[in-house]
Design a protein around this motif. Structure first.
Motif, PDB file in Angstrom:
ATOM      1  N   VAL A 141     -18.148   9.487  -4.680  1.00  0.00           N
ATOM      2  CA  VAL A 141     -19.102  10.428  -5.246  1.00  0.00           C
ATOM      3  C   VAL A 141     -18.329  11.466  -6.050  1.00  0.00           C
ATOM      4  CG1 VAL A 141     -19.131  11.889  -3.174  1.00  0.00           C
ATOM      5  CG2 VAL A 141     -21.094  11.919  -4.735  1.00  0.00           C
ATOM      6  N   SER A 142     -18.930  11.901  -7.149  1.00  0.00           N
ATOM      7  CA  SER A 142     -18.325  12.895  -8.028  1.00  0.00           C
ATOM      8  C   SER A 142     -19.048  14.223  -7.804  1.00  0.00           C
ATOM      9  CB  SER A 142     -18.479  12.441  -9.485  1.00  0.00           C
ATOM     10  OG  SER A 142     -18.015  13.433 -10.372  1.00  0.00           O
ATOM     11  N   ILE A 143     -18.265  15.267  -7.494  1.00  0.00           N
ATOM     12  CA  ILE A 143     -18.841  16.566  -7.149  1.00  0.00           C
ATOM     13  C   ILE A 143     -18.465  17.585  -8.216  1.00  0.00           C
ATOM     14  CG2 ILE A 143     -18.860  18.407  -5.425  1.00  0.00           C
ATOM     15  CD1 ILE A 143     -18.279  16.264  -3.300  1.00  0.00           C
ATOM     16  N   ILE A 167     -13.920  11.069  -2.385  1.00  0.00           N
ATOM     17  CA  ILE A 167     -14.498  12.271  -2.974  1.00  0.00           C
ATOM     18  C   ILE A 167     -13.765  12.587  -4.269  1.00  0.00           C
ATOM     19  CG2 ILE A 167     -14.791  14.771  -2.665  1.00  0.00           C
ATOM     20  CD1 ILE A 167     -16.600  13.149  -0.805  1.00  0.00           C
ATOM     21  N   LYS A 168     -14.527  12.762  -5.340  1.00  0.00           N
ATOM     22  CA  LYS A 168     -13.932  13.213  -6.611  1.00  0.00           C
ATOM     23  C   LYS A 168     -14.448  14.614  -6.878  1.00  0.00           C
ATOM     24  CE  LYS A 168     -14.952  12.013 -11.399  1.00  0.00           C
ATOM     25  NZ  LYS A 168     -15.077  10.867 -12.325  1.00  0.00           N
ATOM     26  N   LEU A 169     -13.505  15.524  -7.127  1.00  0.00           N
ATOM     27  CA  LEU A 169     -13.858  16.914  -7.382  1.00  0.00           C
ATOM     28  C   LEU A 169     -13.518  17.271  -8.816  1.00  0.00           C
ATOM     29  CD1 LEU A 169     -12.199  18.152  -4.112  1.00  0.00           C
ATOM     30  CD2 LEU A 169     -14.666  18.238  -4.545  1.00  0.00           C
ATOM     31  N   LYS A 170     -14.471  17.854  -9.504  1.00  0.00           N
ATOM     32  CA  LYS A 170     -14.206  18.314 -10.861  1.00  0.00           C
ATOM     33  C   LYS A 170     -13.350  19.572 -10.764  1.00  0.00           C
ATOM     34  CE  LYS A 170     -16.715  15.317 -13.156  1.00  0.00           C
ATOM     35  NZ  LYS A 170     -16.173  14.454 -14.216  1.00  0.00           N
ATOM     36  N   CYS A 171     -12.344  19.655 -11.636  1.00  0.00           N
ATOM     37  CA  CYS A 171     -11.474  20.829 -11.624  1.00  0.00           C
ATOM     38  C   CYS A 171     -11.286  21.350 -13.040  1.00  0.00           C
ATOM     39  CB  CYS A 171     -10.124  20.481 -10.993  1.00  0.00           C
ATOM     40  SG  CYS A 171      -9.110  19.370 -12.005  1.00  0.00           S
ATOM     41  N   LEU A 194      -9.067  14.380  -8.207  1.00  0.00           N
ATOM     42  CA  LEU A 194      -9.611  15.415  -9.092  1.00  0.00           C
ATOM     43  C   LEU A 194      -9.907  14.806 -10.464  1.00  0.00           C
ATOM     44  CD1 LEU A 194      -7.247  18.496  -8.422  1.00  0.00           C
ATOM     45  CD2 LEU A 194      -9.350  17.867  -7.221  1.00  0.00           C
ATOM     46  N   ASP A 195     -10.856  15.415 -11.184  1.00  0.00           N
ATOM     47  CA  ASP A 195     -11.155  15.012 -12.565  1.00  0.00           C
ATOM     48  C   ASP A 195     -11.228  16.265 -13.428  1.00  0.00           C
ATOM     49  OD1 ASP A 195     -11.986  13.932 -14.965  1.00  0.00           O
ATOM     50  OD2 ASP A 195     -13.854  13.059 -14.198  1.00  0.00           O
ATOM     51  N   ALA A 196     -10.342  16.354 -14.427  1.00  0.00           N
ATOM     52  CA  ALA A 196     -10.249  17.556 -15.253  1.00  0.00           C
ATOM     53  C   ALA A 196     -11.031  17.456 -16.559  1.00  0.00           C
ATOM     54  CB  ALA A 196      -8.781  17.846 -15.564  1.00  0.00           C
ATOM     55  N   ASN A 197     -11.499  16.275 -16.913  1.00  0.00           N
ATOM     56  CA  ASN A 197     -12.209  16.092 -18.190  1.00  0.00           C
ATOM     57  C   ASN A 197     -11.481  16.788 -19.346  1.00  0.00           C
ATOM     58  OD1 ASN A 197     -14.974  15.957 -16.186  1.00  0.00           O
ATOM     59  ND2 ASN A 197     -14.771  14.419 -17.803  1.00  0.00           N
ATOM     60  N   SER A 198     -10.180  16.532 -19.447  1.00  0.00           N
ATOM     61  CA  SER A 198      -9.384  16.964 -20.618  1.00  0.00           C
ATOM     62  C   SER A 198      -9.144  18.460 -20.719  1.00  0.00           C
ATOM     63  CB  SER A 198     -10.055  16.509 -21.932  1.00  0.00           C
ATOM     64  OG  SER A 198     -10.243  15.124 -21.929  1.00  0.00           O
ATOM     65  N   LEU A 268     -13.224   2.779 -15.665  1.00  0.00           N
ATOM     66  CA  LEU A 268     -13.885   1.951 -16.681  1.00  0.00           C
ATOM     67  C   LEU A 268     -15.384   2.222 -16.683  1.00  0.00           C
ATOM     68  CD1 LEU A 268     -13.837  -0.166 -18.859  1.00  0.00           C
ATOM     69  CD2 LEU A 268     -13.350  -1.899 -17.151  1.00  0.00           C
ATOM     70  N   LYS A 269     -15.873   2.637 -17.870  1.00  0.00           N
ATOM     71  CA  LYS A 269     -17.307   2.843 -18.077  1.00  0.00           C
ATOM     72  C   LYS A 269     -17.700   1.952 -19.247  1.00  0.00           C
ATOM     73  CE  LYS A 269     -17.023   7.766 -16.824  1.00  0.00           C
ATOM     74  NZ  LYS A 269     -16.854   9.132 -17.382  1.00  0.00           N
ATOM     75  N   ALA A 270     -18.647   1.073 -19.025  1.00  0.00           N
ATOM     76  CA  ALA A 270     -19.017   0.114 -20.076  1.00  0.00           C
ATOM     77  C   ALA A 270     -19.457   0.838 -21.351  1.00  0.00           C
ATOM     78  CB  ALA A 270     -20.110  -0.823 -19.569  1.00  0.00           C
ATOM     79  N   GLY A 296     -16.648   4.041 -13.427  1.00  0.00           N
ATOM     80  CA  GLY A 296     -17.079   5.423 -13.585  1.00  0.00           C
ATOM     81  C   GLY A 296     -18.588   5.528 -13.630  1.00  0.00           C
ATOM     82  N   GLY A 297     -19.059   6.765 -13.747  1.00  0.00           N
ATOM     83  CA  GLY A 297     -20.497   6.991 -13.816  1.00  0.00           C
ATOM     84  C   GLY A 297     -20.817   8.033 -14.871  1.00  0.00           C
ATOM     85  N   MET A 298     -22.029   7.967 -15.414  1.00  0.00           N
ATOM     86  CA  MET A 298     -22.466   8.914 -16.444  1.00  0.00           C
ATOM     87  C   MET A 298     -23.847   9.462 -16.091  1.00  0.00           C
ATOM     88  SD  MET A 298     -20.122   9.317 -18.801  1.00  0.00           S
ATOM     89  CE  MET A 298     -20.886   9.704 -20.377  1.00  0.00           C
TER      90      MET A 298
END
Ligand code: NPQ
Ligand code: MG
Length: 377
Positions: A141-143, A167-171, A194-198, A268-270, A296-298
């Motif tokens: 899950v992405s939080i 657990i994925k945490l946005k940072c 963690l996911d920093a989104n650049s 990977l996100k299609a 991944g998820g969107m």
């Protein structure tokens, strides 16, 4: 594609835009979403119907694509390329729009609808068409970024109680080491990433190196969306494996990332790579290089969520994905049977023809904000 599919003609095409409110705001380093606006593609022909979902967001923040841009490119170029023209299979249809540069998410939406239509016509599941091998998918899950650390820990606890396996945490800069430390202290054994989104640059290497002590599974897309060189430089300076998301929009990008050692894992996100069929090649190339892949998820509705589960059943997908249940994001999904998480943290891959979900037409009409027929339909 493993299965033989019959000749298929797209006789009618429709673009529909829906807006589904999120149960809670979802905040990343690039902004806060409170509603999921999604572009849907509906196709009919040879007595079969198909539906596909576009991953593009409202604003060009995660990627350069937008929902409004996707509507235009679908209407003007992608759907006219296939309308009324028979092809041997969905791959043959997708070749008709290969000349369109970019717009991967718009292409992927049309391709998803074609595959759903072909699956309905032939009585074959999307999973079987793609060559999937698993019946159940391990879910993470992405939080999003929360108001406080305390609120984040409570949210994590709730999802772990539901069974989620990682657990994925946005940072973001300034909200990373304290976050990782707090979660690690409270949940020492939980797989966390963690996911920093650049949101970082190489100037931030000290903070990123400080994350090494927390035993994170990976850090996702720390640096710029198109910077494979800096990701390689960073990976040389930190132990935490880098997972690439935004950086990989094609097989070419992935091959470059592997050659440069820009990371070690692929989200990977299609939609991001132009479709489910291209995704088959990317997961095989990643596997051959020893890169684990996860789906991944969107913030997809149940339509895109079904496609995610099908692609996540391919052999290269070896880590839990952002393939969470419908109730992670929505009060009421657009499919009659929402996706549910089993208590062991897995979800079933749909087995019925095509996407294997039934669209709740009443709900669909309720959340539609725009619709148009394309071409002569
Ligand atoms: C990611 N997804 O892995 C994305 C980010 C994301 C589940 O963390 C609209 C458009 C909403 C794009 C929400 C998850 C979005 C979006 C999240 C992208 O980086
Ligand atoms: Mg990401």
């Amino acid at each position: 594609m493993t299965s033989e599919l019959p000749l298929l003609t797209v006789e009618r095409a429709r673009i529909r835009v829906v807006e589904l409110p999120l149960l809670a705001p979802f905040t990343t380093s690039f902004g806060t979403q409170t509603v999921r606006r999604a572009v849907l593609v509906e196709l009919e022909g040879d007595g079969a119907a198909g539906i596909g979902e576009c991953a593009a967001g409202i604003e060009p923040a995660y990627s350069s694509e937008t929902a409004a841009g996707a509507v235009e490119v679908l209407r003007e170029y992608i759907l006219p390329a296939v309308l009324g023209k028979p092809a041997a299979d969905p791959r043959g249809q997708a070749r008709r729009w290969a000349w369109v540069r970019g717009h991967n998410m718009a292409k992927a939406a049309a391709e998803m609808a074609l595959l759903d239509q072909a699956g309905h016509a032939a009585g074959i599941s999307l999973k079987a068409m793609l060559g999937g091998v698993k019946d159940r998918i391990e879910c993470g899950v992405s939080i999003g970024i929360q108001a406080s650390l305390g609120a984040t820990l409570e949210t994590v606890e709730g999802f772990l109680e539901q069974g989620y396996r990682r657990i994925k945490l946005k940072c973001k800069p300034g909200y990373d080491v304290t976050l990782a430390r707090a979660v690690r202290e409270r949940f020492p054994e939980t797989p966390v990433m963690l996911d920093a989104n650049s949101a970082y640059t190489l100037q931030d290497v000290a903070a990123l190196r400080a994350l090494d002590e927390f035993g994170l599974m990976m850090i996702e897309q720390p640096l710029a969306h198109d910077d494979l060189l800096d990701h390689a430089a960073l990976q040389g300076q930190i132990r935490t494996p880098i997972c690439l998301d935004e950086s990989i929009e094609s097989l070419t990008d992935l091959r470059a990332a592997i050659a440069l050692r820009s990371g070690q894992i692929l989200n990977l996100k299609a939609g991001r790579v132009g479709g489910l069929l291209p995704s088959i090649d990317l997961q095989a190339t990643a596997a051959a290089a020893g890169w684990p892949v996860w789906c991944g998820g969107m913030l997809e509705t149940g339509i895109g969520r079904a496609a995610n589960l099908a692609v996540a059943s391919l052999p290269g997908f070896t880590l839990p994905g952002d393939t969470s249940a419908s109730d992670r994001y929505f009060e009421r999904d657009v499919i009659t049977e929402p996706f549910r998480l089993a208590s062991d943290g897995t979800m079933a891959v749909p087995q019925g023809p095509g996407l294997g979900v039934d669209v709740d037409r009443e709900r669909l009409e309720q959340i539609t904000v725009h619709q148009e027929n394309v071409g002569r339909s």
